[in-house]
Design an enzyme around this catalytic site. Structure first.
Site, mmCIF file in Angstrom:
data_model
loop_
_atom_site.group_PDB
_atom_site.id
_atom_site.type_symbol
_atom_site.label_atom_id
_atom_site.label_comp_id
_atom_site.label_asym_id
_atom_site.label_seq_id
_atom_site.Cartn_x
_atom_site.Cartn_y
_atom_site.Cartn_z
ATOM 1 C CB SER A 178 48.624 -15.390 67.246
ATOM 2 O OG SER A 178 49.908 -15.516 66.691
ATOM 3 C CG ASP B 238 49.543 -17.332 63.607
ATOM 4 O OD1 ASP B 238 48.715 -16.896 64.423
ATOM 5 O OD2 ASP B 238 50.612 -16.751 63.363
#
Length: 275
Positions: free
Chosen positions: A48, A157
């Site tokens: 991320s 993500d």
């Protein structure tokens, strides 16, 4: 560089950078602190927000340039209106500018970007292909950003499956794996995303359906990762005054990352002597 720092230069670090939004700017300070202490970073892995910092450093190996870019970053120029979420077109343009169309093979330092395979419900380690697209995949927020198609897999993500990619940071030429852990968002993030999934339910259409399917089963917990095959240490910068959307506090976050390294230098050296 002092004599002790020079002695560290032969010691090679595998560096893992966690998710954490704006708190991830502390990763820049961690890299800066390690380099100033004389350590060599043999490879860098990020999930991320950590993937953005990891890529920014791996591409050129220039921490001063990365710090300059971070301090110049203006989140409001890349946000959606009225939402603390990056606009996909604007942030993609930023990634393209940061990476200049580079591929993983162009990186000066080996790079791994960790995203989540939505269908397999497990981490996906990206080590080849276009770096900007990998960065976007690793930070694609469920229900707000489209998942990324990558070699037949649907990615989003990295924090959904791997907040801190320690095991992915191990390499045969690594003496020590260091993690920089800045994320505090897992329980709250999962609760929010699960709520979005329940509310959308069967009404979800198109690309959002993949997220509903991901959260339809029991809410996933971060899966246990095998330990790296080298001594390991996790740094936790003190970011009590920096939230995940406090992008204006980059300077404070970077300083916290540097302090985290300096506070653990004796521990780092002790681990390396004992290896």
């Amino acid at each position: 560089m002092d004599h002790e720092a020079a002695d560290n230069s032969a010691l090679r670090i595998g560096l893992a950078l966690s998710s954490g939004g704006a708190r991830g700017f502390a990763h820049v300070g961690v890299i800066k602190g390690l380099r100033e202490a004389g350590f060599t970073i043999a490879g860098v892995v990020g999930s991320s927000m950590g993937s953005i910092v990891a890529a920014g450093y791996a591409l050129h190996g220039d921490i001063a340039e990365l710090e300059r870019r971070v301090l110049d970053f203006r989140a409001r120029d890349h946000m959606r209106r009225y939402l603390p979420v990056m606009d996909p077109d604007r942030i993609t343009a930023f990634f393209d500018d940061l990476a200049s169309g580079a591929r993983f093979a162009d990186c000066r330092i080996p790079l791994t970007v960790v995203a989540t395979d939505l269908e397999a419900r497990m981490p996906a380690s990206l080590t080849e292909g276009p770096v900007p697209l990998a960065m976007f995949a690793s930070m694609a927020t469920p229900f707000f950003h489209r998942p990324v198609r990558w070699q037949g897999h649907l990615l989003a993500d990295g924090a959904l499956s791997c907040v801190l990619p320690m095991s992915q940071a191990w390499r045969p030429d690594v003496d020590l794996v260091i993690g920089s852990m800045v994320s505090q968002e897992w329980p709250r993030l999962n609760e929010l995303l699960a709520t979005c999934s329940r509310r959308l339910g069967h009404a979800a259409r198109g690309w959002q359906r993949a997220y509903v399917d991901f959260f339809a089963r029991r809410l996933p917990s971060p899966p246990s990762q095998p330990p790296p095959r080298a001594p390991a240490l996790v740094l936790a910068p003190d970011l009590a005054d920096v939230g995940s959307v406090d992008f204006r506090k980059a300077k404070e976050a970077i300083a916290a990352g540097e302090r985290a390294v300096n506070a653990r230098l004796d521990d780092l050296r002790a681990l390396l002597r004992a290896r």
